[in-house]
Design a protein around this motif. Sequence first.
Motif, PDB file in Angstrom:
ATOM      1  N   VAL A 207      10.007  32.282  91.395  1.00  0.00           N
ATOM      2  CA  VAL A 207      10.948  31.279  90.885  1.00  0.00           C
ATOM      3  C   VAL A 207      11.854  31.885  89.817  1.00  0.00           C
ATOM      4  N   ILE A 208      11.288  32.721  88.946  1.00  0.00           N
ATOM      5  CA  ILE A 208      12.082  33.359  87.894  1.00  0.00           C
ATOM      6  C   ILE A 208      13.161  34.254  88.499  1.00  0.00           C
ATOM      7  N   ILE A 209      12.798  35.042  89.507  1.00  0.00           N
ATOM      8  CA  ILE A 209      13.774  35.933  90.146  1.00  0.00           C
ATOM      9  C   ILE A 209      14.871  35.124  90.841  1.00  0.00           C
ATOM     10  N   ALA A 210      14.486  34.083  91.567  1.00  0.00           N
ATOM     11  CA  ALA A 210      15.480  33.266  92.264  1.00  0.00           C
ATOM     12  C   ALA A 210      16.418  32.577  91.283  1.00  0.00           C
ATOM     13  N   GLU A 211      15.877  32.023  90.209  1.00  0.00           N
ATOM     14  CA  GLU A 211      16.716  31.362  89.216  1.00  0.00           C
ATOM     15  C   GLU A 211      17.666  32.359  88.547  1.00  0.00           C
ATOM     16  N   THR A 212      17.159  33.543  88.235  1.00  0.00           N
ATOM     17  CA  THR A 212      18.002  34.557  87.589  1.00  0.00           C
ATOM     18  C   THR A 212      19.147  34.986  88.497  1.00  0.00           C
ATOM     19  N   VAL A 213      18.840  35.202  89.769  1.00  0.00           N
ATOM     20  CA  VAL A 213      19.872  35.641  90.716  1.00  0.00           C
ATOM     21  C   VAL A 213      20.981  34.604  90.829  1.00  0.00           C
ATOM     22  N   PHE A 214      20.635  33.337  90.855  1.00  0.00           N
ATOM     23  CA  PHE A 214      21.651  32.311  91.014  1.00  0.00           C
ATOM     24  C   PHE A 214      22.377  31.992  89.711  1.00  0.00           C
ATOM     25  N   GLN A 215      21.819  32.388  88.575  1.00  0.00           N
ATOM     26  CA  GLN A 215      22.510  32.187  87.303  1.00  0.00           C
ATOM     27  C   GLN A 215      23.411  33.360  86.926  1.00  0.00           C
ATOM     28  N   LEU A 216      23.166  34.528  87.499  1.00  0.00           N
ATOM     29  CA  LEU A 216      23.866  35.728  87.057  1.00  0.00           C
ATOM     30  C   LEU A 216      25.380  35.715  87.287  1.00  0.00           C
ATOM     31  N   PRO A 217      25.901  35.305  88.462  1.00  0.00           N
ATOM     32  CA  PRO A 217      27.352  35.415  88.658  1.00  0.00           C
ATOM     33  C   PRO A 217      28.179  34.720  87.579  1.00  0.00           C
TER      34      PRO A 217
ATOM     35  N   GLY B 173      22.668  31.623  77.577  1.00  0.00           N
ATOM     36  CA  GLY B 173      21.220  31.494  77.623  1.00  0.00           C
ATOM     37  C   GLY B 173      20.754  30.048  77.695  1.00  0.00           C
ATOM     38  N   SER B 174      21.423  29.157  76.985  1.00  0.00           N
ATOM     39  CA  SER B 174      21.013  27.750  77.006  1.00  0.00           C
ATOM     40  C   SER B 174      21.215  27.135  78.377  1.00  0.00           C
ATOM     41  N   PHE B 175      22.306  27.465  79.037  1.00  0.00           N
ATOM     42  CA  PHE B 175      22.527  26.913  80.372  1.00  0.00           C
ATOM     43  C   PHE B 175      21.563  27.512  81.388  1.00  0.00           C
ATOM     44  N   ALA B 176      21.208  28.785  81.221  1.00  0.00           N
ATOM     45  CA  ALA B 176      20.204  29.372  82.110  1.00  0.00           C
ATOM     46  C   ALA B 176      18.855  28.685  81.927  1.00  0.00           C
ATOM     47  N   PHE B 177      18.495  28.388  80.682  1.00  0.00           N
ATOM     48  CA  PHE B 177      17.221  27.716  80.421  1.00  0.00           C
ATOM     49  C   PHE B 177      17.217  26.299  80.987  1.00  0.00           C
ATOM     50  N   VAL B 178      18.277  25.542  80.721  1.00  0.00           N
ATOM     51  CA  VAL B 178      18.315  24.150  81.169  1.00  0.00           C
ATOM     52  C   VAL B 178      18.333  24.067  82.691  1.00  0.00           C
ATOM     53  N   HIS B 179      19.083  24.954  83.345  1.00  0.00           N
ATOM     54  CA  HIS B 179      19.145  24.920  84.805  1.00  0.00           C
ATOM     55  C   HIS B 179      17.787  25.241  85.409  1.00  0.00           C
ATOM     56  N   SER B 180      17.120  26.256  84.902  1.00  0.00           N
ATOM     57  CA  SER B 180      15.805  26.602  85.446  1.00  0.00           C
ATOM     58  C   SER B 180      14.770  25.537  85.102  1.00  0.00           C
ATOM     59  N   TRP B 181      14.921  24.868  83.977  1.00  0.00           N
ATOM     60  CA  TRP B 181      13.986  23.810  83.592  1.00  0.00           C
ATOM     61  C   TRP B 181      14.102  22.607  84.531  1.00  0.00           C
ATOM     62  N   ASN B 182      15.312  22.286  84.937  1.00  0.00           N
ATOM     63  CA  ASN B 182      15.540  21.088  85.756  1.00  0.00           C
ATOM     64  C   ASN B 182      15.520  21.355  87.256  1.00  0.00           C
ATOM     65  N   HIS B 183      15.544  22.629  87.661  1.00  0.00           N
ATOM     66  CA  HIS B 183      15.695  22.916  89.081  1.00  0.00           C
ATOM     67  C   HIS B 183      14.427  22.554  89.842  1.00  0.00           C
ATOM     68  N   PHE B 184      14.604  21.885  90.950  1.00  0.00           N
ATOM     69  CA  PHE B 184      13.495  21.348  91.729  1.00  0.00           C
ATOM     70  C   PHE B 184      13.234  22.133  93.013  1.00  0.00           C
ATOM     71  N   LEU B 185      14.308  22.619  93.647  1.00  0.00           N
ATOM     72  CA  LEU B 185      14.199  23.129  95.011  1.00  0.00           C
ATOM     73  C   LEU B 185      13.380  24.406  95.095  1.00  0.00           C
ATOM     74  N   PHE B 186      13.675  25.385  94.241  1.00  0.00           N
ATOM     75  CA  PHE B 186      12.961  26.658  94.306  1.00  0.00           C
ATOM     76  C   PHE B 186      11.476  26.487  93.996  1.00  0.00           C
ATOM     77  N   ALA B 187      11.161  25.700  92.978  1.00  0.00           N
ATOM     78  CA  ALA B 187       9.757  25.487  92.637  1.00  0.00           C
ATOM     79  C   ALA B 187       9.014  24.761  93.750  1.00  0.00           C
ATOM     80  N   LEU B 188       9.680  23.855  94.431  1.00  0.00           N
ATOM     81  CA  LEU B 188       9.037  23.125  95.525  1.00  0.00           C
ATOM     82  C   LEU B 188       8.740  24.041  96.707  1.00  0.00           C
ATOM     83  N   MET B 189       9.650  24.960  97.012  1.00  0.00           N
ATOM     84  CA  MET B 189       9.497  25.801  98.189  1.00  0.00           C
ATOM     85  C   MET B 189       8.573  26.993  97.950  1.00  0.00           C
ATOM     86  N   PHE B 190       8.602  27.571  96.750  1.00  0.00           N
ATOM     87  CA  PHE B 190       7.878  28.822  96.522  1.00  0.00           C
ATOM     88  C   PHE B 190       6.510  28.624  95.867  1.00  0.00           C
ATOM     89  N   LEU B 191       6.211  27.426  95.372  1.00  0.00           N
ATOM     90  CA  LEU B 191       4.950  27.169  94.686  1.00  0.00           C
ATOM     91  C   LEU B 191       4.176  26.096  95.449  1.00  0.00           C
TER      92      LEU B 191
END
Length: 303
Positions: free
Chosen positions: A168-178, A226-244
């Motif tokens: 989940v951390i890798i997926a969130e980071t990849v989608f936040q990087l651009p 950094g704050s937007f990366a934290f908030v997005h990963s905190w609220n994101h539902f899809l990646f956590a549902l699929m990978f966990l």
Amino acid sequence: MTAALAETGDRRTAPPAGTPVTPQAPRRRRRTRAFDEVPRWQIYLPLGLYLLFTLVPFYWMLLFALRPAGSTSLVPWPVTFEHFEKVWNERSFGVFFQNSMLVGLATLVTTTVIALSGGYALARFDFRVKNAFMLALLCSQFIPGALMLVPLFEIFRNLRMINSLESVIIAETVFQLPLSIILISGFIKNVPVSLEEAAWVDGCSRLRAFRAVVLPLLRPGLIAVGSFAFVHSWNHFLFALMFLSEQDKQTIPVGLNTLIGADSVDLGALAAGGVIAAVPVVIVFAFIQKWLITGFSAGAVKG
């Protein structure tokens, strides 16, 4: 004769002695007077309606979370915390909160560090595919995360990372990087290169000059990214549902989904879980509001 006409013209157009040369002052005074003549209710009424529209859902959530089960009162009295105790202890929200905090902080650090290096490269170096790379970063923002679920799932399955927080951390980071790289690049461009050049003349290496000169000036931009990366990963539902899949690895958004049953919904527990999920985000934005506004202003205006 020409000099006389010029002198006469100068006398005709010259203002009287002692008059201040402020031709736009009357216009400004008229604008200020027109703004002052606007009735206050025309300003506060739309703002009040917008505030009411925004706060009513939060009040409704707090109402269900704080009033006793079965109560129909519109005021949370007597106040009870039974719903919070239920979701924290019986529904494992303590574990969900810990997992979400770990994912959010790890995503914040990795996104900020990688975006800082990539943004510096885009801001300070010229290379052939720079424009094409920037275009690719922008175009990647139009790709929804749902389209990448199957490829990411296959990659993590081959790497044996399914049901791990690292996936989940890798997926969130990849989608936040651009977007983060683009924002950091804009912040670095606002820092004059002459400051780094002065540090180089004094004997600093590029890395030391970056840490001593550029990095302190990027604090608002780094906090914003950094704050937007934290908030997005905190609220994101899809990646956590699929990978966990295991309950002790799930995050708060997935935990909230488990409170919705097939036949009934425990509104009190669901509202208490929503309050627990919202509190960290509110605290983050309350503390970084000043830095966030400063960071966006620095990124929007090129110095």
